[in-house]
Design an enzyme around this catalytic site. Sequence first.
Site, mmCIF file in Angstrom:
data_model
loop_
_atom_site.group_PDB
_atom_site.id
_atom_site.type_symbol
_atom_site.label_atom_id
_atom_site.label_comp_id
_atom_site.label_asym_id
_atom_site.label_seq_id
_atom_site.Cartn_x
_atom_site.Cartn_y
_atom_site.Cartn_z
ATOM 1 N N ASP A 17 0.811 -1.234 0.000
ATOM 2 C CA ASP A 17 0.000 0.000 0.000
ATOM 3 C C ASP A 17 0.836 1.272 0.000
ATOM 4 O O ASP A 17 0.426 2.295 0.540
ATOM 5 C CB ASP A 17 -0.962 0.020 1.208
ATOM 6 C CG ASP A 17 -1.761 -1.259 1.317
ATOM 7 O OD1 ASP A 17 -2.211 -1.740 0.270
ATOM 8 O OD2 ASP A 17 -1.915 -1.784 2.431
ATOM 9 N N LYS A 29 2.423 1.819 -5.157
ATOM 10 C CA LYS A 29 3.178 1.235 -6.276
ATOM 11 C C LYS A 29 2.404 1.373 -7.582
ATOM 12 O O LYS A 29 2.974 1.707 -8.619
ATOM 13 C CB LYS A 29 3.484 -0.249 -6.011
ATOM 14 C CG LYS A 29 4.405 -0.494 -4.826
ATOM 15 C CD LYS A 29 4.721 -1.974 -4.664
ATOM 16 C CE LYS A 29 3.564 -2.802 -4.150
ATOM 17 N NZ LYS A 29 3.142 -2.481 -2.773
ATOM 18 N N LYS A 35 0.297 3.586 -8.586
ATOM 19 C CA LYS A 35 0.382 4.949 -9.113
ATOM 20 C C LYS A 35 1.713 5.168 -9.838
ATOM 21 O O LYS A 35 1.756 5.737 -10.933
ATOM 22 C CB LYS A 35 0.256 5.950 -7.951
ATOM 23 C CG LYS A 35 0.341 7.395 -8.378
ATOM 24 C CD LYS A 35 0.442 8.357 -7.207
ATOM 25 C CE LYS A 35 1.871 8.568 -6.763
ATOM 26 N NZ LYS A 35 2.034 9.715 -5.850
ATOM 27 N N ASN A 41 -3.858 -11.408 -3.267
ATOM 28 C CA ASN A 41 -3.774 -10.624 -2.021
ATOM 29 C C ASN A 41 -3.418 -9.168 -2.322
ATOM 30 O O ASN A 41 -3.720 -8.273 -1.548
ATOM 31 C CB ASN A 41 -2.766 -11.235 -1.030
ATOM 32 C CG ASN A 41 -1.406 -11.562 -1.637
ATOM 33 O OD1 ASN A 41 -1.228 -11.548 -2.855
ATOM 34 N ND2 ASN A 41 -0.451 -11.890 -0.802
ATOM 35 N N HIS A 75 -3.643 -3.202 -6.470
ATOM 36 C CA HIS A 75 -2.939 -2.045 -7.022
ATOM 37 C C HIS A 75 -3.954 -1.059 -7.589
ATOM 38 O O HIS A 75 -4.624 -1.337 -8.578
ATOM 39 C CB HIS A 75 -1.935 -2.490 -8.099
ATOM 40 C CG HIS A 75 -0.789 -3.271 -7.511
ATOM 41 N ND1 HIS A 75 0.060 -4.040 -8.259
ATOM 42 C CD2 HIS A 75 -0.358 -3.380 -6.238
ATOM 43 C CE1 HIS A 75 0.967 -4.594 -7.455
ATOM 44 N NE2 HIS A 75 0.726 -4.204 -6.230
ATOM 45 N N GLY A 103 -10.736 -3.964 2.105
ATOM 46 C CA GLY A 103 -11.479 -2.840 2.678
ATOM 47 C C GLY A 103 -11.189 -2.602 4.152
ATOM 48 O O GLY A 103 -11.786 -1.732 4.788
HETATM 49 P P1 IMP Z 1 -1.514 -12.972 3.032
HETATM 50 O O1 IMP Z 1 -0.573 -12.498 1.993
HETATM 51 O O2 IMP Z 1 -2.953 -12.932 2.597
HETATM 52 O O3 IMP Z 1 -1.114 -14.297 3.617
HETATM 53 O O4 IMP Z 1 -1.420 -11.907 4.236
HETATM 54 C C1 IMP Z 1 -0.281 -11.807 5.057
HETATM 55 C C2 IMP Z 1 -0.138 -10.399 5.620
HETATM 56 O O5 IMP Z 1 0.215 -9.518 4.559
HETATM 57 C C3 IMP Z 1 -1.413 -9.796 6.222
HETATM 58 O O6 IMP Z 1 -1.043 -8.953 7.279
HETATM 59 C C4 IMP Z 1 -2.017 -9.008 5.072
HETATM 60 O O7 IMP Z 1 -2.831 -7.945 5.517
HETATM 61 C C5 IMP Z 1 -0.752 -8.482 4.410
HETATM 62 N N1 IMP Z 1 -0.895 -8.241 2.968
HETATM 63 C C6 IMP Z 1 -0.861 -9.162 1.977
HETATM 64 N N2 IMP Z 1 -0.971 -8.585 0.778
HETATM 65 C C7 IMP Z 1 -1.042 -7.255 1.012
HETATM 66 C C8 IMP Z 1 -1.127 -6.110 0.148
HETATM 67 O O8 IMP Z 1 -1.141 -6.207 -1.089
HETATM 68 N N3 IMP Z 1 -1.184 -4.897 0.765
HETATM 69 C C9 IMP Z 1 -1.132 -4.757 2.111
HETATM 70 N N4 IMP Z 1 -1.045 -5.800 2.955
HETATM 71 C C10 IMP Z 1 -0.996 -7.038 2.400
HETATM 72 MG MG MG Z 2 -2.324 -2.565 -2.097
#
Ligand code: IMP
Ligand code: MG
Length: 334
Positions: free
Chosen positions: A13, A16, A18, A40, A43, A252
């Site tokens: 977050d 990237k 942008k 996960n 962007h 969210g």
């Molecule tokens: P996972 O990748 O779903 O296993 O999540 C592992 C940790 O990384 C958690 O704390 C998620 O909130 C965080 N996380 C995973 N992908 C992102 C992302 O793209 N942005 C922000 N946090 C992420």
């Molecule tokens: Mg993100």
Amino acid sequence: MIFDILVGLQHGDEGKGKVVHHLFKNNKYTHCVRFNGGPNAGHTIYHDGNKLVLHQIPVGIIWGTDCVIGPGCVVNLKKLEEEILYLQENGISDIKEKLFIAHNAHVILDGYIDEDNRTDTIGSTGEGIKPAYVNKYEKIGTRIDGVPGLRNKFNVVDTSTFLNKSENYILFEGAQGYMLDIDWGDYPYVTSSHCLSYGALSCGVPMQNIDKIYGICKIYDTYVGKKTFQNPDDDALQELAKAGNEFGATTGRRRQCSWLDLPKLKQAVVTNGVTNLIINKCDIIRIVGKYRLHDGKSLRSSGNYEDMCSFIRDSLRECHFLREILFSSSPNEV
Ligand code: IMP
Ligand code: MG
């Protein structure tokens, strides 16, 4: 062939999306490649006044560039189809022609999402990322080339052969960030993939051909997950969250906020070999009007924005490979 790599230096977050969008506007990249993670990621980009959120498809697709999902990624094929439809509805065409998936990327199977939610202890996004990597390393995972009939639906490639061509100018687009990396992040509050610049090399490209390494961060820090990150007694952090609209693009969920961790940022710059640093959301800290950061010993306050920027610049002076530091104050531009 020459390539640039773009990575997050905090907890994801960082903006990237942008910056990738900006780079595509100003460079003639032939390919945009994702090298880690899966759905996960979220962007967010603003294109011709429209807000678009991408999860698995590299941001370069917006520009009609050939896009690759690399071997270090995990893919949810159903969600990928949905994302293609979503982009088509938003006026992006020929996506299937322009999208290439590594034959050796792993697949997020149907049961993985339930399993992720059932076994999660760290606040995962619930996208089945952990089970996909667990199965990969247990050597019982399903790879793209193991899905029957998939070659009729998608372009499946050996990324090393596909990318190593003299005319190619590639941008590798990282997902998540340094503090979520499986090795360098705040374990166990991490994701399961390699989020650092060297992760791009897993696509089978020679490191001799790296040109720039873009590192992206915010002038403050945010995190989504189970650990306590935000100091509940610091009201200015709540103002930051509000002014910065700190909610996750994928789930969210509200992001916890903290002041910039400068020693960690420095370590992320060094470990990634960042040549171009972009510090986002400087407009937000100016709205809140508190110029604080963690300097390793205590919480440091600067009198004004310019002093804070100078302090950050001076602290990074030892990183001799760092060619440029850019402070960005615009939500849509760099
Ligand atoms: P996972 O990748 O779903 O296993 O999540 C592992 C940790 O990384 C958690 O704390 C998620 O909130 C965080 N996380 C995973 N992908 C992102 C992302 O793209 N942005 C922000 N946090 C992420
Ligand atoms: Mg993100």
